[in-house]
Design a protein around this motif. Structure first.
Motif, PDB file in Angstrom:
ATOM      1  N   GLU A  98       0.823  -1.211   0.000  1.00 57.65           N
ATOM      2  CA  GLU A  98       0.000   0.000   0.000  1.00 57.65           C
ATOM      3  C   GLU A  98       0.854   1.257   0.000  1.00 57.65           C
ATOM      4  N   ILE A  99       2.007   1.185   0.647  1.00 63.31           N
ATOM      5  CA  ILE A  99       2.821   2.382   0.834  1.00 63.31           C
ATOM      6  C   ILE A  99       4.189   2.186   0.188  1.00 63.31           C
ATOM      7  N   LEU A 100       4.568   3.153  -0.663  1.00 63.15           N
ATOM      8  CA  LEU A 100       5.920   3.178  -1.214  1.00 63.15           C
ATOM      9  C   LEU A 100       6.558   4.475  -0.716  1.00 63.15           C
ATOM     10  N   SER A 101       7.385   4.344   0.326  1.00 56.82           N
ATOM     11  CA  SER A 101       7.909   5.511   1.038  1.00 56.82           C
ATOM     12  C   SER A 101       9.251   5.917   0.442  1.00 56.82           C
ATOM     13  N   LEU A 102       9.197   6.931  -0.416  1.00 59.10           N
ATOM     14  CA  LEU A 102      10.380   7.372  -1.171  1.00 59.10           C
ATOM     15  C   LEU A 102      10.370   8.879  -1.281  1.00 59.10           C
ATOM     16  N   GLY A 103      11.551   9.489  -1.177  1.00 57.02           N
ATOM     17  CA  GLY A 103      11.678  10.921  -1.427  1.00 57.02           C
ATOM     18  C   GLY A 103      11.889  11.703  -0.147  1.00 57.02           C
ATOM     19  N   MET A 104      12.889  12.594  -0.193  1.00 54.64           N
ATOM     20  CA  MET A 104      13.231  13.461   0.933  1.00 54.64           C
ATOM     21  C   MET A 104      13.299  14.899   0.398  1.00 54.64           C
ATOM     22  N   SER A 105      13.784  15.807   1.223  1.00 54.39           N
ATOM     23  CA  SER A 105      13.765  17.220   0.817  1.00 54.39           C
ATOM     24  C   SER A 105      14.398  17.460  -0.557  1.00 54.39           C
ATOM     25  N   GLY A 106      15.487  16.757  -0.847  1.00 55.47           N
ATOM     26  CA  GLY A 106      16.235  17.047  -2.075  1.00 55.47           C
ATOM     27  C   GLY A 106      15.664  16.417  -3.330  1.00 55.47           C
ATOM     28  N   ASP A 107      14.753  15.464  -3.169  1.00 54.88           N
ATOM     29  CA  ASP A 107      14.329  14.725  -4.364  1.00 54.88           C
ATOM     30  C   ASP A 107      12.859  14.312  -4.380  1.00 54.88           C
ATOM     31  N   TYR A 108      12.053  14.904  -3.498  1.00 57.65           N
ATOM     32  CA  TYR A 108      10.675  14.389  -3.413  1.00 57.65           C
ATOM     33  C   TYR A 108       9.848  14.597  -4.682  1.00 57.65           C
ATOM     34  N   PRO A 109      10.027  15.712  -5.444  1.00 56.56           N
ATOM     35  CA  PRO A 109       9.224  15.796  -6.670  1.00 56.56           C
ATOM     36  C   PRO A 109       9.531  14.656  -7.644  1.00 56.56           C
ATOM     37  N   THR A 110      10.821  14.298  -7.737  1.00 53.94           N
ATOM     38  CA  THR A 110      11.223  13.175  -8.595  1.00 53.94           C
ATOM     39  C   THR A 110      10.630  11.867  -8.071  1.00 53.94           C
ATOM     40  N   ALA A 111      10.637  11.707  -6.761  1.00 52.04           N
ATOM     41  CA  ALA A 111      10.091  10.479  -6.163  1.00 52.04           C
ATOM     42  C   ALA A 111       8.605  10.342  -6.493  1.00 52.04           C
ATOM     43  N   VAL A 112       7.866  11.444  -6.356  1.00 49.34           N
ATOM     44  CA  VAL A 112       6.419  11.393  -6.596  1.00 49.34           C
ATOM     45  C   VAL A 112       6.127  11.112  -8.074  1.00 49.34           C
ATOM     46  N   GLU A 113       6.927  11.718  -8.947  1.00 52.48           N
ATOM     47  CA  GLU A 113       6.755  11.448 -10.385  1.00 52.48           C
ATOM     48  C   GLU A 113       6.961   9.977 -10.707  1.00 52.48           C
ATOM     49  N   ASN A 114       7.764   9.306  -9.868  1.00 60.07           N
ATOM     50  CA  ASN A 114       8.113   7.914 -10.164  1.00 60.07           C
ATOM     51  C   ASN A 114       7.459   6.914  -9.222  1.00 60.07           C
ATOM     52  N   GLY A 115       6.357   7.318  -8.613  1.00 59.81           N
ATOM     53  CA  GLY A 115       5.534   6.319  -7.929  1.00 59.81           C
ATOM     54  C   GLY A 115       5.484   6.367  -6.416  1.00 59.81           C
ATOM     55  N   SER A 116       6.226   7.278  -5.786  1.00 60.99           N
ATOM     56  CA  SER A 116       6.162   7.353  -4.329  1.00 60.99           C
ATOM     57  C   SER A 116       4.739   7.660  -3.872  1.00 60.99           C
ATOM     58  N   THR A 117       4.334   7.029  -2.764  1.00 65.07           N
ATOM     59  CA  THR A 117       3.035   7.364  -2.184  1.00 65.07           C
ATOM     60  C   THR A 117       3.190   8.051  -0.828  1.00 65.07           C
ATOM     61  N   MET A 118       4.440   8.145  -0.342  1.00 64.60           N
ATOM     62  CA  MET A 118       4.701   8.840   0.922  1.00 64.60           C
ATOM     63  C   MET A 118       6.101   9.440   0.876  1.00 64.60           C
ATOM     64  N   VAL A 119       6.188  10.753   1.068  1.00 66.28           N
ATOM     65  CA  VAL A 119       7.503  11.400   1.096  1.00 66.28           C
ATOM     66  C   VAL A 119       7.851  11.739   2.545  1.00 66.28           C
ATOM     67  N   ARG A 120       9.137  11.650   2.868  1.00 60.84           N
ATOM     68  CA  ARG A 120       9.610  11.911   4.238  1.00 60.84           C
ATOM     69  C   ARG A 120      10.483  13.161   4.201  1.00 60.84           C
ATOM     70  N   ILE A 121       9.935  14.255   4.699  1.00 59.36           N
ATOM     71  CA  ILE A 121      10.608  15.540   4.499  1.00 59.36           C
ATOM     72  C   ILE A 121      10.962  16.194   5.822  1.00 59.36           C
ATOM     73  N   GLY A 122      12.236  16.538   5.973  1.00 61.53           N
ATOM     74  CA  GLY A 122      12.722  17.174   7.190  1.00 61.53           C
ATOM     75  C   GLY A 122      13.165  18.607   6.946  1.00 61.53           C
ATOM     76  N   SER A 123      14.352  18.766   6.399  1.00 59.21           N
ATOM     77  CA  SER A 123      14.956  20.094   6.309  1.00 59.21           C
ATOM     78  C   SER A 123      14.153  21.081   5.457  1.00 59.21           C
ATOM     79  N   ALA A 124      13.445  20.599   4.449  1.00 58.46           N
ATOM     80  CA  ALA A 124      12.650  21.527   3.633  1.00 58.46           C
ATOM     81  C   ALA A 124      11.487  22.121   4.428  1.00 58.46           C
ATOM     82  N   ILE A 125      11.132  21.500   5.544  1.00 66.81           N
ATOM     83  CA  ILE A 125      10.095  22.055   6.415  1.00 66.81           C
ATOM     84  C   ILE A 125      10.708  22.827   7.579  1.00 66.81           C
ATOM     85  N   PHE A 126      11.650  22.185   8.261  1.00 67.50           N
ATOM     86  CA  PHE A 126      12.129  22.730   9.537  1.00 67.50           C
ATOM     87  C   PHE A 126      13.434  23.514   9.427  1.00 67.50           C
ATOM     88  N   GLY A 127      14.064  23.480   8.249  1.00 62.60           N
ATOM     89  CA  GLY A 127      15.349  24.154   8.084  1.00 62.60           C
ATOM     90  C   GLY A 127      16.494  23.210   8.372  1.00 62.60           C
TER      91      GLY A 127
END
Ligand code: PLP
Length: 230
Positions: free
Chosen positions: A191-220
């Motif tokens: 059900e869940i494909l957990s891929l993509g972080m601050s530096g690459d999440y748009p690419t991850a979503v384009e390629n099938g990610s269903t959950m991105v894990r983002i730290g620095s792009a939110i909190f600095g």
């Protein structure tokens, strides 16, 4: 560390960019509880912690009525007992000894723990994660454990800075995800494909990610020592 206003702006922007295609998990290593709760106020419903120590320190201070807590970091087998009743999912299951300990502790608490299988998609020696070719067999093994629910896959590809290279890793993950789904193993839910972080999440979503894990792009930016793991 970003200000509250910057945090809100970032969450709004990322949520807009995701456009409902993938869920946002806020990776909160080193982030204090009041900022995590502020992110929850801004609409974040998934929180990811990397370290057992931080789970324990912040537990009770984070508003768990509006957000789920996922464990996303390297997990030592002997520490499972500390978090088993405090997290809603473990995203970093990559070996049988760890799975057996989760099974044992979950049974003790009479719960079923949802897990993701972490795949070492870049084949890096220094990184945790199961080898891609072993992922289907490992999922089938997990499916035999009654207190574990296999809910998908997770990966942290090599840091390259090259989006095309990352896209390849994400596509490989997507293929493994689809292949395992096609096996239709009882008790394995892709059900869940957990891929993509601050530096690459748009690419991850384009390629099938269903959950991105983002730290620095939110909190600095994080304090330096905290960025040198994995
Ligand atoms: C820290 C971390 C993230 C978020 O990293 P950023 O680059 O800050 O977005 C995502 N996943 C895992 C497993 C992490 O440890």
């Amino acid at each position: 560390m970003n200000t509250r206003e910057e945090i809100k702006t970032a969450i709004d922007r990322i949520t807009r960019e995701l456009g409902g295609r993938a869920r946002l998990l806020a990776a909160v290593k080193t982030v204090p509880p009041e900022y995590i709760n502020y992110a929850i106020d801004c609409g974040v419903t998934l929180i990811g912690e990397n370290r057992v120590q931080e789970v324990l320190e912040k537990y009770g201070k984070i508003d768990r009525t509006r957000a789920q807590l996922h464990f996303i970091g390297a997990l030592q087998t002997n520490k499972v007992k500390y978090i088993i009743d405090k997290v809603d999912m473990i995203q970093s299951v990559d070996r049988a000894t760890l799975a057996l300990e989760i099974e044992k502790q979950a049974a003790k608490h009479d719960i079923v723990m949802p897990v993701l299988v972490e795949v070492n998609i870049g084949g890096e020696e220094s990184k945790s994660g199961i080898r891609p070719e072993d992922a289907p067999g490992f999922c089938a093994f997990l499916a035999t454990l009654p207190h574990i629910r296999v809910s998908g896959l997770m990966a942290v590809p090599p840091k390259s800075g090259d989006q095309e290279k990352n896209a390849e890793y994400f596509r490989e993950m997507r293929k493994i995800f689809i292949d395992i789904s096609a096996l239709k193993v009882h008790n394995v839910y892709m059900e869940i494909l957990s891929l993509g972080m601050s530096g690459d999440y748009p690419t991850a979503v384009e390629n099938g990610s269903t959950m991105v894990r983002i730290g620095s792009a939110i909190f600095g930016a994080r304090p330096k020592a905290a960025t040198e793991e994995k």
